[in-house]
Design a protein around this motif. Structure first.
Motif, PDB file in Angstrom:
ATOM      1  N   THR A  61       0.808  -1.029  -0.123  1.00  0.00           N
ATOM      2  CA  THR A  61       0.008   0.122  -0.079  1.00  0.00           C
ATOM      3  C   THR A  61       0.968   1.236  -0.101  1.00  0.00           C
ATOM      4  OG1 THR A  61       0.072  -0.193   2.379  1.00  0.00           O
ATOM      5  CG2 THR A  61      -1.750  -1.222   1.152  1.00  0.00           C
ATOM      6  N   PRO A  62       0.502   2.302  -0.672  1.00  0.00           N
ATOM      7  CA  PRO A  62       1.288   3.577  -0.964  1.00  0.00           C
ATOM      8  C   PRO A  62       1.494   4.146   0.491  1.00  0.00           C
ATOM      9  CG  PRO A  62      -0.528   3.793  -2.305  1.00  0.00           C
ATOM     10  CD  PRO A  62      -0.640   2.280  -1.653  1.00  0.00           C
ATOM     11  N   ALA A  63       0.547   4.100   1.390  1.00  0.00           N
ATOM     12  CA  ALA A  63       0.551   4.688   2.812  1.00  0.00           C
ATOM     13  C   ALA A  63       1.316   3.977   3.642  1.00  0.00           C
ATOM     14  CB  ALA A  63      -0.669   5.077   3.181  1.00  0.00           C
ATOM     15  N   ALA A  64       1.901   2.642   3.417  1.00  0.00           N
ATOM     16  CA  ALA A  64       2.412   1.655   4.441  1.00  0.00           C
ATOM     17  C   ALA A  64       3.839   2.639   4.756  1.00  0.00           C
ATOM     18  CB  ALA A  64       2.819   0.609   3.690  1.00  0.00           C
ATOM     19  N   GLN A  65       4.102   2.256   6.011  1.00  0.00           N
ATOM     20  CA  GLN A  65       5.494   2.720   6.749  1.00  0.00           C
ATOM     21  C   GLN A  65       6.356   1.882   6.420  1.00  0.00           C
ATOM     22  OE1 GLN A  65       5.900   5.949   8.147  1.00  0.00           O
ATOM     23  NE2 GLN A  65       3.660   6.202   7.510  1.00  0.00           N
ATOM     24  N   LEU A  66       7.709   2.139   6.069  1.00  0.00           N
ATOM     25  CA  LEU A  66       8.879   1.467   5.723  1.00  0.00           C
ATOM     26  C   LEU A  66       9.270   0.886   7.277  1.00  0.00           C
ATOM     27  CD1 LEU A  66      11.146   0.218   4.060  1.00  0.00           C
ATOM     28  CD2 LEU A  66      12.267   2.348   4.560  1.00  0.00           C
ATOM     29  N   PHE A  67       9.245   1.680   8.378  1.00  0.00           N
ATOM     30  CA  PHE A  67       9.505   1.271   9.543  1.00  0.00           C
ATOM     31  C   PHE A  67       8.452   1.471  10.437  1.00  0.00           C
ATOM     32  CE2 PHE A  67      13.779   2.274   7.913  1.00  0.00           C
ATOM     33  CZ  PHE A  67      14.358   1.335   8.183  1.00  0.00           C
ATOM     34  N   THR A  68       8.307   0.434  11.560  1.00  0.00           N
ATOM     35  CA  THR A  68       7.167   0.586  12.465  1.00  0.00           C
ATOM     36  C   THR A  68       7.939   0.606  13.835  1.00  0.00           C
ATOM     37  OG1 THR A  68       5.448  -0.451  10.973  1.00  0.00           O
ATOM     38  CG2 THR A  68       5.136   0.005  13.283  1.00  0.00           C
ATOM     39  N   VAL A  69       7.854   1.835  14.392  1.00  0.00           N
ATOM     40  CA  VAL A  69       8.330   1.905  15.827  1.00  0.00           C
ATOM     41  C   VAL A  69       7.192   1.695  16.707  1.00  0.00           C
ATOM     42  CG1 VAL A  69       9.547   3.199  17.511  1.00  0.00           C
ATOM     43  CG2 VAL A  69      10.233   3.198  15.000  1.00  0.00           C
ATOM     44  N   PHE A  70       7.326   0.775  17.999  1.00  0.00           N
ATOM     45  CA  PHE A  70       6.298   0.713  18.769  1.00  0.00           C
ATOM     46  C   PHE A  70       6.727   0.730  20.060  1.00  0.00           C
ATOM     47  CE2 PHE A  70       7.512  -3.196  16.542  1.00  0.00           C
ATOM     48  CZ  PHE A  70       7.959  -4.069  17.726  1.00  0.00           C
ATOM     49  N   GLY A  71       5.825   0.720  21.068  1.00  0.00           N
ATOM     50  CA  GLY A  71       6.185   0.664  22.342  1.00  0.00           C
ATOM     51  C   GLY A  71       5.713  -0.571  23.203  1.00  0.00           C
ATOM     52  N   TRP A  85       0.182 -14.323  41.569  1.00  0.00           N
ATOM     53  CA  TRP A  85      -0.008 -13.142  40.845  1.00  0.00           C
ATOM     54  C   TRP A  85      -1.018 -13.293  39.644  1.00  0.00           C
ATOM     55  CZ3 TRP A  85       3.430  -9.568  42.645  1.00  0.00           C
ATOM     56  CH2 TRP A  85       4.346  -9.917  43.735  1.00  0.00           C
ATOM     57  N   ARG A  86      -1.286 -12.135  38.962  1.00  0.00           N
ATOM     58  CA  ARG A  86      -1.965 -12.020  37.855  1.00  0.00           C
ATOM     59  C   ARG A  86      -1.597 -11.033  37.000  1.00  0.00           C
ATOM     60  NH1 ARG A  86      -7.895 -10.956  39.967  1.00  0.00           N
ATOM     61  NH2 ARG A  86      -7.766  -8.788  40.640  1.00  0.00           N
ATOM     62  N   VAL A  87      -1.662 -10.819  35.660  1.00  0.00           N
ATOM     63  CA  VAL A  87      -1.443 -10.025  34.778  1.00  0.00           C
ATOM     64  C   VAL A  87      -2.700  -9.212  34.441  1.00  0.00           C
ATOM     65  CG1 VAL A  87      -0.658  -9.320  32.646  1.00  0.00           C
ATOM     66  CG2 VAL A  87       0.574 -10.844  34.105  1.00  0.00           C
ATOM     67  N   VAL A  88      -2.707  -7.885  34.305  1.00  0.00           N
ATOM     68  CA  VAL A  88      -3.922  -7.070  33.921  1.00  0.00           C
ATOM     69  C   VAL A  88      -3.203  -6.314  32.581  1.00  0.00           C
ATOM     70  CG1 VAL A  88      -5.407  -5.203  34.058  1.00  0.00           C
ATOM     71  CG2 VAL A  88      -4.901  -6.667  36.156  1.00  0.00           C
ATOM     72  N   MET A  89      -3.679  -6.568  31.249  1.00  0.00           N
ATOM     73  CA  MET A  89      -3.465  -6.284  30.115  1.00  0.00           C
ATOM     74  C   MET A  89      -4.396  -4.955  29.986  1.00  0.00           C
ATOM     75  SD  MET A  89      -3.473  -5.753  26.444  1.00  0.00           S
ATOM     76  CE  MET A  89      -4.903  -6.903  26.224  1.00  0.00           C
ATOM     77  N   GLU A  90      -3.808  -3.843  29.577  1.00  0.00           N
ATOM     78  CA  GLU A  90      -4.520  -2.368  29.342  1.00  0.00           C
ATOM     79  C   GLU A  90      -4.516  -2.107  28.086  1.00  0.00           C
ATOM     80  OE1 GLU A  90      -2.140  -0.404  31.918  1.00  0.00           O
ATOM     81  OE2 GLU A  90      -3.036  -1.241  33.788  1.00  0.00           O
ATOM     82  N   GLY A  91      -3.715  -2.910  27.145  1.00  0.00           N
ATOM     83  CA  GLY A  91      -3.599  -2.308  25.760  1.00  0.00           C
ATOM     84  C   GLY A  91      -2.226  -2.118  25.152  1.00  0.00           C
ATOM     85  N   VAL A  92      -2.080  -1.524  23.999  1.00  0.00           N
ATOM     86  CA  VAL A  92      -0.766  -1.545  23.539  1.00  0.00           C
ATOM     87  C   VAL A  92      -0.551  -0.123  23.014  1.00  0.00           C
ATOM     88  CG1 VAL A  92      -0.971  -2.655  21.565  1.00  0.00           C
ATOM     89  CG2 VAL A  92       1.088  -2.418  22.177  1.00  0.00           C
ATOM     90  N   ASP A  93       0.424   0.521  22.854  1.00  0.00           N
ATOM     91  CA  ASP A  93       0.745   1.955  22.578  1.00  0.00           C
ATOM     92  C   ASP A  93       1.478   1.761  20.928  1.00  0.00           C
ATOM     93  OD1 ASP A  93      -0.385   3.131  24.304  1.00  0.00           O
ATOM     94  OD2 ASP A  93       1.676   3.553  25.532  1.00  0.00           O
ATOM     95  N   THR A 101       3.157  10.821  16.933  1.00  0.00           N
ATOM     96  CA  THR A 101       2.191  10.842  18.308  1.00  0.00           C
ATOM     97  C   THR A 101       1.986   9.337  18.581  1.00  0.00           C
ATOM     98  OG1 THR A 101       0.195  10.314  16.731  1.00  0.00           O
ATOM     99  CG2 THR A 101       0.797  12.660  17.382  1.00  0.00           C
ATOM    100  N   VAL A 102       1.490   9.195  19.863  1.00  0.00           N
ATOM    101  CA  VAL A 102       1.562   7.509  20.074  1.00  0.00           C
ATOM    102  C   VAL A 102       0.067   7.436  20.413  1.00  0.00           C
ATOM    103  CG1 VAL A 102       1.957   5.996  22.108  1.00  0.00           C
ATOM    104  CG2 VAL A 102       3.692   7.818  21.464  1.00  0.00           C
ATOM    105  N   MET A 103      -0.470   6.365  19.460  1.00  0.00           N
ATOM    106  CA  MET A 103      -1.912   6.223  19.634  1.00  0.00           C
ATOM    107  C   MET A 103      -1.908   4.907  20.570  1.00  0.00           C
ATOM    108  SD  MET A 103      -2.416   6.389  15.452  1.00  0.00           S
ATOM    109  CE  MET A 103      -1.211   4.922  14.951  1.00  0.00           C
TER     110      MET A 103
END
Length: 192
Positions: A61-71, A85-93, A101-103
């Protein structure tokens, strides 16, 4: 990787970006755990279709990024009793380099997330798996036509793991498949 981090630090760099087509659990852990007071270490996924071996196999796709940086995934570790213990998953940035921007994506839009309740720093072994995207579950439920009980679907579509004991390595790894299909991981050290 450790030699690369030491060399970048010795040369006085502020940031080190490590780019690759994929990062295994050990590489992600090494990058995440790289602690240096003056050096920040980042991962950047290279779009797979840049690889000549993938020519013609992926949609371009023309809008595709060459690099994707993620958190990292947003997850927390909770104590739920003596040595449990237990893990609570809240999402991903997801970082958008075009708008700088960070979405944040919500936990219910994550395709899948997995827990290794005793991560050894080398091999990620899934001890719990969750699929919180309700749209995907409704399609799977329809395809299975009632083979799996509704309670089982509810347990596997959550954002809170089942309780687990502290393991030998006292480390929990949380792996998340983000909405773009990237695999990201976060480590939690168990205290006590």
């Amino acid at each position: 990787m450790e030699q690369l981090i030491r060399a970048a630090s010795r040369r006085g760099y502020d940031d080190l970006v490590i780019a690759g087509f994929a990062f295994d659990g050990a590489a992600q852990a090494a990058i995440e755990e790289a602690e240096h007071p003056e050096l920040r270490v980042h991962m950047a996924n290279i779009r797979p279709d840049v690889n000549p071996a993938m020519a013609g196999l992926l949609k371009d796709t023309p809008a595709a990024q060459l690099f994707t940086v993620f958190g990292k995934p947003r997850s927390t570790l909770e104590s739920v009793g003596k040595n449990e213990w237990r893990v609570v998953m809240e999402g991903v940035d997801i970082y958008d380099p075009v708008s700088n921007t960070v979405m944040p994506s919500r936990a219910d839009k994550v395709a899948a997330w997995f827990v290794d309740s005793d991560y050894d720093g080398r091999s990620f072994c899934i001890t719990q798996a969750f699929f919180p995207d309700k749209d995907a579950w409704s399609k799977l439920s329809a395809a299975l036509k009632g083979v799996v009980e509704e309670e089982a679907f509810a347990a596997l579509s959550g954002t809170v793991s089942l309780p687990f004991p502290k393991g030998e390595h006292a480390c929990v790894a949380v792996k998340v498949i983000d909405p773009r299909g990237n695999e990201v991981m976060r480590l939690h050290r168990l205290e006590g």
